[in-house]
Design a protein around this motif. Structure first.
Motif, PDB file in Angstrom:
ATOM      1  N   SER A 181       1.792   6.389  -7.039  1.00 32.95           N
ATOM      2  CA  SER A 181       0.786   7.387  -7.423  1.00 32.95           C
ATOM      3  C   SER A 181       1.362   8.798  -7.320  1.00 32.95           C
ATOM      4  CB  SER A 181      -0.449   7.264  -6.526  1.00 32.95           C
ATOM      5  OG  SER A 181      -1.047   5.993  -6.693  1.00 32.95           O
ATOM      6  N   HIS A 182       2.102   9.064  -6.260  1.00 30.43           N
ATOM      7  CA  HIS A 182       2.719  10.389  -6.093  1.00 30.43           C
ATOM      8  C   HIS A 182       3.739  10.644  -7.191  1.00 30.43           C
ATOM      9  CE1 HIS A 182       3.963  13.962  -3.983  1.00 30.43           C
ATOM     10  NE2 HIS A 182       5.227  13.531  -3.927  1.00 30.43           N
ATOM     11  N   GLN A 208       0.836  -1.212   0.000  1.00 27.16           N
ATOM     12  CA  GLN A 208       0.000   0.000   0.000  1.00 27.16           C
ATOM     13  C   GLN A 208       0.863   1.251   0.000  1.00 27.16           C
ATOM     14  OE1 GLN A 208      -2.446  -0.645   3.446  1.00 27.16           O
ATOM     15  NE2 GLN A 208      -3.905  -1.979   2.377  1.00 27.16           N
ATOM     16  N   MET A 209       1.959   1.209   0.746  1.00 21.42           N
ATOM     17  CA  MET A 209       2.886   2.343   0.743  1.00 21.42           C
ATOM     18  C   MET A 209       3.502   2.531  -0.641  1.00 21.42           C
ATOM     19  SD  MET A 209       6.382   2.819   2.955  1.00 21.42           S
ATOM     20  CE  MET A 209       7.147   1.470   2.046  1.00 21.42           C
ATOM     21  N   ASP A 222       2.113   1.679  -3.414  1.00 18.15           N
ATOM     22  CA  ASP A 222       1.054   2.223  -4.266  1.00 18.15           C
ATOM     23  C   ASP A 222       0.996   3.746  -4.144  1.00 18.15           C
ATOM     24  OD1 ASP A 222       0.341  -0.287  -5.155  1.00 18.15           O
ATOM     25  OD2 ASP A 222      -1.266  -0.547  -3.672  1.00 18.15           O
ATOM     26  N   ARG A 223       1.085   4.247  -2.931  1.00 23.23           N
ATOM     27  CA  ARG A 223       1.031   5.692  -2.723  1.00 23.23           C
ATOM     28  C   ARG A 223       2.248   6.384  -3.319  1.00 23.23           C
ATOM     29  NH1 ARG A 223      -0.770   3.810   2.339  1.00 23.23           N
ATOM     30  NH2 ARG A 223       1.266   4.193   3.285  1.00 23.23           N
TER      31      ARG A 223
END
Length: 240
Positions: free
Chosen positions: A216-217, A209-210, A212-213
């Motif tokens: 995305s960033h 999940q980290m 993924d962020r």
């Protein structure tokens, strides 16, 4: 492993103490019963052979007066001093100078004896005693057994713990290896998520999940840079 060893050693000492106490209690019960039987025989006029019969090796039966005068005695151990305890009717450990008669020799020594006592209505004292070395030898044998078994059990438990821990931490090693290999050029990669249903699975999911962020960033920054570059082309061209 040290904790396991200390636990086993402590448990062994407690077990040995409880076992020795149980052996002593069993011996006390046997001696007290022998005294009660001989008191009954004495009061009913039982024969000398019945009164002086012993039920175990390294034991004795003694009948006499409180001043140490012997009426009858039997067994392999013969007290050479007054064996009558101060508290007749109790069971106690007493060190006495005795003569131990063996098939091939006779020995004089100070022996630690467990003695039960009682008295008949005639005033005579009845003693039944046994050498405590019997209990000591049994406990010593158990000590030797524990001295061999405890290190072996500790080694086995340590090996099992090392194997199980290694198996349990193997997914963590895989997560660490994959995470360390991810760079800016491989932000699309993810760490493996084990189907274990425990904290390690939660850790892998959180790491992904980290990522993924972060991806995305990074995508947003790249998009912003691309849009800004495109928007600045026309004003710069006009200025030129």
């Amino acid at each position: 492993m040290v904790v396991v060893l200390l636990t086993l050693v402590g448990g062994s000492f407690l077990l040995l103490e409880a076992y020795e106490r149980q052996l002593t209690n069993n011996l006390d019960v046997s001696l007290q019963q022998q005294v009660a039987d001989r008191v009954a025989l004495l009061e009913n006029g039982g024969s000398k052979s019945l009164l002086t019969t012993v039920l175990q090796d390294e034991a004795f039966v003694w009948i006499g007066d409180a001043d140490g005068t012997v009426t009858a005695q039997g067994g392999a151990i013969f007290p050479l001093e007054n064996p009558v305890p101060a508290d007749v009717g109790s069971t106690a450990t007493i060190a006495l100078l005795v003569e131990e008669r063996k098939p091939d020799e006779i020995e004089k020594e100070v022996m630690e004896l467990r003695i039960a006592s009682g008295s008949a209505s005639t005033g005579q004292v009845v003693l039944a005693g046994a050498e405590l070395e019997v209990i000591d030898e049994t406990v010593s044998g158990l000590v030797r057994l524990f001295a061999i078994a405890v290190p072996i059990i500790t080694a086995i438990v340590g090996a099992l713990a090392w194997f199980i821990t290694g198996r349990a931490l193997q997914p963590v090693a895989s997560i660490q290896t994959q995470a360390s290999a991810i760079t800016g050029a491989t932000l699309g990669d993810r760490v493996p998520v084990p189907d274990s249903g425990d904290e390690i699975e939660d850790l892998a999911t959180t790491v992904n999940q980290m990522l993924d962020r972060i991806e995305s960033h990074d995508t947003a920054i790249r998009q912003f840079s691309s849009d800004a570059s495109h928007e600045l082309k026309s004003p710069i061209a006009n200025i030129r």
